[in-house]
Design an enzyme around this catalytic site. Structure first.
Site, PDB file in Angstrom:
ATOM      1  N   ARG A   1       0.825  -1.214   0.000  1.00  0.00           N
ATOM      2  CA  ARG A   1       0.000   0.000   0.000  1.00  0.00           C
ATOM      3  C   ARG A   1       0.856   1.260   0.000  1.00  0.00           C
ATOM      4  NH1 ARG A   1      -2.809  -4.229   1.758  1.00  0.00           N
ATOM      5  NH2 ARG A   1      -5.097  -4.202   1.828  1.00  0.00           N
TER       6      ARG A   1
ATOM      7  N   ASP B   1      -4.581 -15.113   7.423  1.00  0.00           N
ATOM      8  CA  ASP B   1      -3.269 -15.597   6.968  1.00  0.00           C
ATOM      9  C   ASP B   1      -2.571 -16.463   8.016  1.00  0.00           C
ATOM     10  OD1 ASP B   1      -3.563 -14.373   4.539  1.00  0.00           O
ATOM     11  OD2 ASP B   1      -2.499 -12.553   5.119  1.00  0.00           O
TER      12      ASP B   1
HETATM   13  C1  S3P Z   1      -4.344  -8.967   2.078  1.00  0.00           C
HETATM   14  C2  S3P Z   1      -5.601  -9.375   2.397  1.00  0.00           C
HETATM   15  C3  S3P Z   1      -5.965 -10.777   2.647  1.00  0.00           C
HETATM   16  C4  S3P Z   1      -4.764 -11.656   2.898  1.00  0.00           C
HETATM   17  C5  S3P Z   1      -3.640 -11.351   1.955  1.00  0.00           C
HETATM   18  C6  S3P Z   1      -3.228  -9.897   2.018  1.00  0.00           C
HETATM   19  C7  S3P Z   1      -4.121  -7.532   1.818  1.00  0.00           C
HETATM   20  O1  S3P Z   1      -6.689 -11.239   1.534  1.00  0.00           O
HETATM   21  O2  S3P Z   1      -5.107 -13.004   2.829  1.00  0.00           O
HETATM   22  O3  S3P Z   1      -2.509 -12.162   2.287  1.00  0.00           O
HETATM   23  O4  S3P Z   1      -2.958  -7.089   1.820  1.00  0.00           O
HETATM   24  O5  S3P Z   1      -5.103  -6.810   1.610  1.00  0.00           O
HETATM   25  P1  S3P Z   1      -8.280 -11.019   1.466  1.00  0.00           P
HETATM   26  O6  S3P Z   1      -8.554  -9.746   2.121  1.00  0.00           O
HETATM   27  O7  S3P Z   1      -8.685 -11.004   0.055  1.00  0.00           O
HETATM   28  O8  S3P Z   1      -8.842 -12.189   2.240  1.00  0.00           O
END
Ligand code: S3P
Length: 418
Positions: free
Chosen positions: A17, A310
């Protein structure tokens, strides 16, 4: 045993981000402790192809922001490689929703199998036009084509699942759309996008599972990325389960939407002490001290899943070493990660003689003792690290196949399991 203290590379979610938001901000942002994995590098390379300039000096990364609408394409068929990174692919769809040229996103074999349709549906009300390979009869959604577009409209979106990637893509589209947008998700997912965008000066409010966003310009920031709590989870579980450990992780990210696993481990009997200087910081940071503990089984409920998404594989390793039967429910999203993590965990746990069973959206397992065996990570970094932790905890000659994938998020991990 694990003793002493360590400091971890920056959080992967925040790093993606910070790179993207700095690229669209006005001015030069300075960032420390970026995540060192290949996924974040894939985001950086994609931004470089769009004309964003980066420079490095004394461990600081300077990102020369271009403001919204100034990305460049030096040919008419710009192709960005998201490699193994779902976050890169999903967030770029929002970031690049309003460009005067078409952009194609490609990825590796695993990313190519991951779903993009629900993202396309969530972005459509903003006027974003994305074509998937599957709309031409291909079995995969990739390559993904973001069609050129010069106007976006505000929208009110109710997301079908709690997903920070979907939510963030919508927020990035909303930032470029005239008017005010609302985004609602069924349960609150990680909120780094909302917190960081406030720091960049965006007009955004969020509370629980609702976000309100207004078209905004961003200003450059100076920022130190907190240590990655998801990487830390592997070390924390190892320290809890290796005899004689007393281990501290310094400057770890303590965003409440990310540390649900600490509540789960504490409820299992884990001795974990947290000190946080400023819980109201944009992204709270603190020290986490872990001592060897006897664990009892856990019962992880549906409502908590977005906050532990995660960490479920490593929590299953912890549950395998706990007394009693553990249950994880409402975890169907795990099937859509770098591998089908319900399937890959069940296969790996059975290979190590742990009794376990699954349904479409749950796992139940009986704590016991690992026996030696061979486990395949199926090229999924979190599966590889989880079973290397099992190997270190049990001290057995367990073989874990396909561990190169660890480099996508936490290349330094191998130092801790030598
Ligand atoms: C993430 C959001 C999660 C996570 C991924 C990283 C992110 O996915 O599993 O490793 O950086 O926004 P989801 O929000 O789609 O479940």
């Amino acid at each position: 045993m694990l003793n002493g203290e360590c400091q971890l590379p920056g959080d992967k979610s925040i790093s993606h981000r910070v790179l993207m938001f700095s690229a669209i901000a006005q001015g030069t942002s300075t960032v420390q402790n970026l995540n060192t994995g290949a996924d974040v590098l894939a985001t950086q390379k994609a931004l470089q192809q769009l004309g964003v300039k980066f420079s490095e000096k004394n461990g600081l990364l300077h990102i020369h922001g271009m403001g919204f609408g100034h990305f460049k394409s030096d040919n008419n068929a710009l192709k960005l490689d998201c490699e193994n990174s779902g976050t890169t692919a999903r967030l770029l769809c929002g970031l690049l929703a309003k460009q005067p040229f078409d952009i194609t996103l490609v990825g590796d074999a695993s990313l190519t199998k991951r779903p993009m349709k629900r993202l396309v549906s969530a972005l459509a009300p903003f006027g974003v036009n994305i074509q998937l390979a599957s709309s031409h009869g291909d079995p995969n959604d990739f390559p993904v084509q973001i069609l050129k577009n010069t106007q976006l409209k505000s929208a009110n979106i109710t997301l079908p699942v709690a997903s920070a990637q979907l939510k963030s893509a919508c927020i990035l589209a909303a930032l470029q759309a005239e008017g005010q947008s609302h985004i609602l998700e069924p349960l609150p997912s990680r909120d780094h996008t909302e917190r960081l965008l406030k720091l960049y000066g965006a007009n955004i409010q969020h509370e629980n599972n609702t976000v309100r966003v207004q078209k905004s310009k961003l200003q450059a920031i100076d920022f130190t990325v907190p240590g990655d709590p998801s990487s830390a989870a592997f070390l924390i579980v190892m320290a809890l389960l290796c005899e004689g450990s007393d281990f501290t992780i310094k400057n770890m990210g303590l965003n409440p939407t990310r540390i649900g696993y600490i509540s789960v481990l504490r409820a299992m009997g884990a001795n974990i002490e947290i000190t946080c200087d400023d819980p109201n910081a944009y992204e709270p940071v603190g020290n986490v001290r872990v001592r060897t503990s006897r664990l009892i089984a856990c019962n992880v409920k549906r409502e908590l899943i977005p906050n532990v998404i995660d960490e479920l594989p490593i929590l299953m390793i912890a549950a395998s070493c706990a007394s009693g039967v553990s249950h994880f429910e409402g975890i169907a999203e795990l099937r859509l990660k770098e591998s089908d993590r319900i399937e890959t965990m069940i296969q790996g746990l059975r290979a190590l003689s742990i009794q376990c069973k699954s349904t479409e959206d749950s796992v139940t397992l009986q704590g016991g003792k690992f026996q030696t065996g061979t486990v395949n990570s199926f090229d999924d970094h979190r599966i590889a690290m989880s079973f290397l932790c099992a190997k270190r905890i049990s001290n057995l000659p367990i073989e874990v196949l396909n561990t190169d994938c660890i480099a996508t998020s936490f290349p330094e991990f191998l130092e801790f399991v030598k």
